[in-house]
Design a protein around this motif. Structure first.
Motif, PDB file in Angstrom:
ATOM      1  N   ILE A  26       0.846  -1.187   0.000  1.00  0.00           N
ATOM      2  CA  ILE A  26       0.000   0.000   0.000  1.00  0.00           C
ATOM      3  C   ILE A  26       0.880   1.235   0.000  1.00  0.00           C
ATOM      4  O   ILE A  26       2.095   1.149   0.191  1.00  0.00           O
ATOM      5  N   GLU A  27       0.260   2.391  -0.182  1.00  0.00           N
ATOM      6  CA  GLU A  27       0.986   3.657  -0.198  1.00  0.00           C
ATOM      7  C   GLU A  27       1.876   3.772   1.039  1.00  0.00           C
ATOM      8  O   GLU A  27       1.480   3.413   2.140  1.00  0.00           O
ATOM      9  N   GLY A  28       3.091   4.241   0.838  1.00  0.00           N
ATOM     10  CA  GLY A  28       4.032   4.404   1.933  1.00  0.00           C
ATOM     11  C   GLY A  28       4.933   3.196   2.140  1.00  0.00           C
ATOM     12  O   GLY A  28       5.864   3.243   2.930  1.00  0.00           O
ATOM     13  N   VAL A  29       4.655   2.116   1.428  1.00  0.00           N
ATOM     14  CA  VAL A  29       5.454   0.898   1.522  1.00  0.00           C
ATOM     15  C   VAL A  29       6.153   0.695   0.191  1.00  0.00           C
ATOM     16  O   VAL A  29       5.521   0.759  -0.858  1.00  0.00           O
ATOM     17  N   GLN A  30       7.452   0.497   0.224  1.00  0.00           N
ATOM     18  CA  GLN A  30       8.141   0.179  -1.010  1.00  0.00           C
ATOM     19  C   GLN A  30       9.351  -0.686  -0.711  1.00  0.00           C
ATOM     20  O   GLN A  30       9.839  -0.718   0.404  1.00  0.00           O
ATOM     21  N   TRP A  31       9.775  -1.396  -1.725  1.00  0.00           N
ATOM     22  CA  TRP A  31      10.953  -2.230  -1.588  1.00  0.00           C
ATOM     23  C   TRP A  31      12.180  -1.340  -1.649  1.00  0.00           C
ATOM     24  O   TRP A  31      12.183  -0.333  -2.357  1.00  0.00           O
ATOM     25  N   PRO A  32      13.241  -1.686  -0.939  1.00  0.00           N
ATOM     26  CA  PRO A  32      14.466  -0.893  -1.073  1.00  0.00           C
ATOM     27  C   PRO A  32      15.051  -1.094  -2.472  1.00  0.00           C
ATOM     28  O   PRO A  32      14.729  -2.082  -3.141  1.00  0.00           O
ATOM     29  N   PRO A  33      15.893  -0.176  -2.926  1.00  0.00           N
ATOM     30  CA  PRO A  33      16.534  -0.373  -4.236  1.00  0.00           C
ATOM     31  C   PRO A  33      17.224  -1.733  -4.273  1.00  0.00           C
ATOM     32  O   PRO A  33      17.886  -2.134  -3.311  1.00  0.00           O
ATOM     33  N   HIS A  34      17.033  -2.438  -5.397  1.00  0.00           N
ATOM     34  CA  HIS A  34      17.628  -3.756  -5.532  1.00  0.00           C
ATOM     35  C   HIS A  34      17.785  -4.110  -7.003  1.00  0.00           C
ATOM     36  O   HIS A  34      17.257  -3.436  -7.876  1.00  0.00           O
ATOM     37  N   LYS A  35      18.554  -5.170  -7.252  1.00  0.00           N
ATOM     38  CA  LYS A  35      18.688  -5.739  -8.580  1.00  0.00           C
ATOM     39  C   LYS A  35      18.704  -7.246  -8.440  1.00  0.00           C
ATOM     40  O   LYS A  35      18.912  -7.777  -7.339  1.00  0.00           O
ATOM     41  N   ALA A  36      18.447  -7.938  -9.545  1.00  0.00           N
ATOM     42  CA  ALA A  36      18.366  -9.398  -9.510  1.00  0.00           C
ATOM     43  C   ALA A  36      19.320  -9.996 -10.542  1.00  0.00           C
ATOM     44  O   ALA A  36      19.671  -9.350 -11.536  1.00  0.00           O
ATOM     45  N   SER A  37      19.698 -11.229 -10.297  1.00  0.00           N
ATOM     46  CA  SER A  37      20.650 -11.910 -11.166  1.00  0.00           C
ATOM     47  C   SER A  37      20.045 -12.334 -12.498  1.00  0.00           C
ATOM     48  O   SER A  37      20.774 -12.603 -13.453  1.00  0.00           O
ATOM     49  N   HIS A  38      18.720 -12.418 -12.599  1.00  0.00           N
ATOM     50  CA  HIS A  38      18.022 -12.800 -13.826  1.00  0.00           C
ATOM     51  C   HIS A  38      16.835 -11.866 -14.050  1.00  0.00           C
ATOM     52  O   HIS A  38      16.323 -11.276 -13.094  1.00  0.00           O
ATOM     53  N   GLU A  39      16.373 -11.769 -15.287  1.00  0.00           N
ATOM     54  CA  GLU A  39      15.168 -10.994 -15.521  1.00  0.00           C
ATOM     55  C   GLU A  39      13.968 -11.731 -14.939  1.00  0.00           C
ATOM     56  O   GLU A  39      14.007 -12.949 -14.740  1.00  0.00           O
ATOM     57  N   SER A  40      12.920 -10.966 -14.642  1.00  0.00           N
ATOM     58  CA  SER A  40      11.688 -11.537 -14.108  1.00  0.00           C
ATOM     59  C   SER A  40      10.514 -10.726 -14.632  1.00  0.00           C
ATOM     60  O   SER A  40      10.706  -9.687 -15.270  1.00  0.00           O
ATOM     61  N   VAL A  41       9.301 -11.209 -14.362  1.00  0.00           N
ATOM     62  CA  VAL A  41       8.096 -10.542 -14.859  1.00  0.00           C
ATOM     63  C   VAL A  41       7.172 -10.246 -13.694  1.00  0.00           C
ATOM     64  O   VAL A  41       6.939 -11.109 -12.843  1.00  0.00           O
ATOM     65  N   PRO A  89      12.819 -17.004 -12.412  1.00  0.00           N
ATOM     66  CA  PRO A  89      13.481 -18.300 -12.454  1.00  0.00           C
ATOM     67  C   PRO A  89      13.914 -18.728 -11.047  1.00  0.00           C
ATOM     68  O   PRO A  89      14.280 -17.890 -10.226  1.00  0.00           O
ATOM     69  N   LYS A  90      13.835 -20.026 -10.800  1.00  0.00           N
ATOM     70  CA  LYS A  90      14.343 -20.530  -9.513  1.00  0.00           C
ATOM     71  C   LYS A  90      15.835 -20.224  -9.437  1.00  0.00           C
ATOM     72  O   LYS A  90      16.528 -20.230 -10.433  1.00  0.00           O
ATOM     73  N   GLY A  91      16.302 -19.928  -8.260  1.00  0.00           N
ATOM     74  CA  GLY A  91      17.722 -19.636  -8.069  1.00  0.00           C
ATOM     75  C   GLY A  91      18.078 -18.179  -8.318  1.00  0.00           C
ATOM     76  O   GLY A  91      19.250 -17.813  -8.224  1.00  0.00           O
ATOM     77  N   ILE A  92      17.096 -17.339  -8.607  1.00  0.00           N
ATOM     78  CA  ILE A  92      17.367 -15.913  -8.779  1.00  0.00           C
ATOM     79  C   ILE A  92      17.949 -15.357  -7.478  1.00  0.00           C
ATOM     80  O   ILE A  92      17.558 -15.765  -6.384  1.00  0.00           O
ATOM     81  N   ARG A  93      18.899 -14.455  -7.590  1.00  0.00           N
ATOM     82  CA  ARG A  93      19.510 -13.844  -6.411  1.00  0.00           C
ATOM     83  C   ARG A  93      19.271 -12.336  -6.460  1.00  0.00           C
ATOM     84  O   ARG A  93      19.418 -11.712  -7.508  1.00  0.00           O
ATOM     85  N   PHE A  94      18.923 -11.765  -5.312  1.00  0.00           N
ATOM     86  CA  PHE A  94      18.651 -10.342  -5.214  1.00  0.00           C
ATOM     87  C   PHE A  94      19.765  -9.666  -4.423  1.00  0.00           C
ATOM     88  O   PHE A  94      20.222 -10.188  -3.413  1.00  0.00           O
ATOM     89  N   THR A  95      20.171  -8.486  -4.882  1.00  0.00           N
ATOM     90  CA  THR A  95      21.147  -7.657  -4.199  1.00  0.00           C
ATOM     91  C   THR A  95      20.433  -6.367  -3.813  1.00  0.00           C
ATOM     92  O   THR A  95      19.848  -5.706  -4.677  1.00  0.00           O
ATOM     93  N   PHE A  96      20.457  -6.028  -2.525  1.00  0.00           N
ATOM     94  CA  PHE A  96      19.816  -4.808  -2.043  1.00  0.00           C
ATOM     95  C   PHE A  96      20.869  -3.760  -1.734  1.00  0.00           C
ATOM     96  O   PHE A  96      21.945  -4.088  -1.241  1.00  0.00           O
ATOM     97  N   SER A  97      20.535  -2.491  -2.009  1.00  0.00           N
ATOM     98  CA  SER A  97      21.472  -1.418  -1.706  1.00  0.00           C
ATOM     99  C   SER A  97      21.561  -1.241  -0.191  1.00  0.00           C
ATOM    100  O   SER A  97      20.642  -1.605   0.531  1.00  0.00           O
ATOM    101  N   ALA A  98      22.658  -0.678   0.247  1.00  0.00           N
ATOM    102  CA  ALA A  98      22.863  -0.501   1.695  1.00  0.00           C
ATOM    103  C   ALA A  98      22.006   0.579   2.259  1.00  0.00           C
ATOM    104  O   ALA A  98      21.460   1.397   1.657  1.00  0.00           O
TER     105      ALA A  98
END
Length: 98
Positions: A26-41, A89-98
């Motif tokens: 909901i409004e006011g909630v967001q994920w921290p900046p991140h990137k993933a090892s594979h594309e996703s949808v 994809p299974k095995g996707i890895r996420f990297t979050f900013s500090a």
């Protein structure tokens, strides 16, 4: 001090190659900046969200989808609220900013 609201992530299905999760916020909630090892949808099922990339901010609403490229920093921001299915994809890895 009140806790900061967190996005809701619910595991749905796992196959041999892909897995799916429901993402809700909901409004006011967001994920921290991140990137993933594979594309996703992301397939938005209710509401609307903005994907904030360094150089673009596409808006995705119910009935639409977006491919999130691999190794691309982004944030998912409710606009003002959404529910979506994340297909990855299974095995996707996420990297979050500090």
């Amino acid at each position: 001090m009140a806790a900061t609201p967190r996005p809701q992530v619910t595991e749905l299905e796992q196959g041999e190659v892909f897995e799916t999760k429901r993402m809700e916020a909901i409004e006011g909630v967001q994920w921290p900046p991140h990137k993933a090892s594979h594309e996703s949808v992301l397939v938005v099922t209710e509401g609307r969200l903005t994907v904030e990339y360094p150089d673009a901010q596409p808006v995705v609403q119910a009935g639409e989808s977006i491919v999130i490229p691999a190794d691309t920093w982004h944030e998912i921001v409710p606009d003002p609220a959404f529910s979506a299915i994340h297909i990855m994809p299974k095995g996707i890895r996420f990297t979050f900013s500090a």
